[in-house]
Design a protein around this motif. Sequence first.
Motif, PDB file in Angstrom:
ATOM      1  N   ASP A 146       0.701  -0.936  -0.230  1.00  0.00           N
ATOM      2  CA  ASP A 146       0.229  -0.070  -0.267  1.00  0.00           C
ATOM      3  C   ASP A 146       1.193   1.042  -0.326  1.00  0.00           C
ATOM      4  O   ASP A 146       0.709   2.685  -0.522  1.00  0.00           O
ATOM      5  CB  ASP A 146      -0.836   0.014   1.163  1.00  0.00           C
ATOM      6  N   LEU A 147       2.026   1.044   1.024  1.00  0.00           N
ATOM      7  CA  LEU A 147       2.707   2.665   0.719  1.00  0.00           C
ATOM      8  C   LEU A 147       3.467   2.439  -0.581  1.00  0.00           C
ATOM      9  O   LEU A 147       3.737   3.430  -0.520  1.00  0.00           O
ATOM     10  CB  LEU A 147       4.024   1.790   1.671  1.00  0.00           C
ATOM     11  N   ILE A 148       4.249   1.559  -1.166  1.00  0.00           N
ATOM     12  CA  ILE A 148       4.639   1.870  -2.191  1.00  0.00           C
ATOM     13  C   ILE A 148       3.265   2.260  -3.346  1.00  0.00           C
ATOM     14  O   ILE A 148       3.920   3.164  -4.057  1.00  0.00           O
ATOM     15  CB  ILE A 148       4.896   0.306  -2.927  1.00  0.00           C
ATOM     16  N   TYR A 149       2.499   1.626  -3.285  1.00  0.00           N
ATOM     17  CA  TYR A 149       1.505   2.256  -4.577  1.00  0.00           C
ATOM     18  C   TYR A 149       1.482   3.195  -4.195  1.00  0.00           C
ATOM     19  O   TYR A 149       1.435   4.673  -4.806  1.00  0.00           O
ATOM     20  CB  TYR A 149      -0.168   0.905  -3.914  1.00  0.00           C
ATOM     21  N   MET A 150       0.707   4.380  -3.181  1.00  0.00           N
ATOM     22  CA  MET A 150       0.454   5.395  -2.357  1.00  0.00           C
ATOM     23  C   MET A 150       1.667   6.074  -2.815  1.00  0.00           C
ATOM     24  O   MET A 150       1.818   7.618  -3.559  1.00  0.00           O
ATOM     25  CB  MET A 150       0.383   5.838  -1.213  1.00  0.00           C
ATOM     26  N   SER A 151       3.096   6.127  -2.941  1.00  0.00           N
ATOM     27  CA  SER A 151       3.815   6.918  -3.059  1.00  0.00           C
ATOM     28  C   SER A 151       3.782   6.833  -4.737  1.00  0.00           C
ATOM     29  O   SER A 151       4.500   7.663  -5.110  1.00  0.00           O
ATOM     30  CB  SER A 151       5.456   6.388  -3.046  1.00  0.00           C
ATOM     31  N   PHE A 152       3.992   5.532  -5.438  1.00  0.00           N
ATOM     32  CA  PHE A 152       3.643   5.904  -6.749  1.00  0.00           C
ATOM     33  C   PHE A 152       2.522   7.093  -7.593  1.00  0.00           C
ATOM     34  O   PHE A 152       3.141   7.895  -8.557  1.00  0.00           O
ATOM     35  CB  PHE A 152       3.338   4.195  -7.411  1.00  0.00           C
ATOM     36  N   GLU A 153       1.959   6.832  -7.067  1.00  0.00           N
ATOM     37  CA  GLU A 153       0.330   7.546  -7.255  1.00  0.00           C
ATOM     38  C   GLU A 153       0.437   9.104  -7.203  1.00  0.00           C
ATOM     39  O   GLU A 153       0.503  10.046  -7.877  1.00  0.00           O
ATOM     40  CB  GLU A 153      -0.801   7.369  -6.240  1.00  0.00           C
ATOM     41  N   ILE A 154       1.524   9.373  -5.739  1.00  0.00           N
ATOM     42  CA  ILE A 154       1.738  10.779  -5.021  1.00  0.00           C
ATOM     43  C   ILE A 154       2.927  11.639  -6.334  1.00  0.00           C
ATOM     44  O   ILE A 154       2.885  12.342  -6.287  1.00  0.00           O
ATOM     45  CB  ILE A 154       2.182  10.948  -3.381  1.00  0.00           C
ATOM     46  N   TRP A 155       3.556  10.300  -6.679  1.00  0.00           N
ATOM     47  CA  TRP A 155       5.169  11.003  -7.663  1.00  0.00           C
ATOM     48  C   TRP A 155       3.846  10.929  -8.822  1.00  0.00           C
ATOM     49  O   TRP A 155       4.210  11.704  -9.486  1.00  0.00           O
ATOM     50  CB  TRP A 155       5.600   9.843  -8.027  1.00  0.00           C
ATOM     51  N   ILE A 156       2.914  10.211  -9.415  1.00  0.00           N
ATOM     52  CA  ILE A 156       2.488  10.347 -11.167  1.00  0.00           C
ATOM     53  C   ILE A 156       1.600  11.559 -10.893  1.00  0.00           C
ATOM     54  O   ILE A 156       1.497  12.376 -11.651  1.00  0.00           O
ATOM     55  CB  ILE A 156       1.695   9.362 -11.179  1.00  0.00           C
TER      56      ILE A 156
END
Length: 164
Positions: A8-18
Amino acid sequence: LAMADYMDLIYMSFEIWIAFTCCLGNALVIWAVKLNHSLREPTFCFIVSLAVADFLVGAVAIPSAIFVNSEVETSFHGCLFICCIVMILTESSILSLLAIAVDRYLHIKMPFRYRRIAAQKQSWLGVAVCWLISGILGLVPIFGWHNKGSMNSTGNSAINARAI
């Protein structure tokens, strides 16, 4: 933290970067068109509309999608409204791409009549129509299409016998 929490943390990090890069890149497009007067042709109305839509996808839709995907408990209508906003913004982006494609097709197919057909005013009208269609289609679930009344207790939708 459990493995699921890391994912979940990795997913949210990628989403925030995008979301961040989406906002930055599209802000630069809007700024370039605003500063450069040679980019004030009708085609750039659609490009600015696409940049605004994509900026809003990064600034609003992606954070909203993260919120909906999180385990925060919200009311049914609150969650439905957030999902409708995501739909409106992504549909406006898609319709802006369609408008650019139609504009380029007309420019290639009718190069001599294009200037009369695609004036600045008509282009902004096309942009308004794209956003209007996105708004109408995106808000359809709010106006009852979600069919909340026919959902059973397990959350699976049931067929309403009266509707048949």
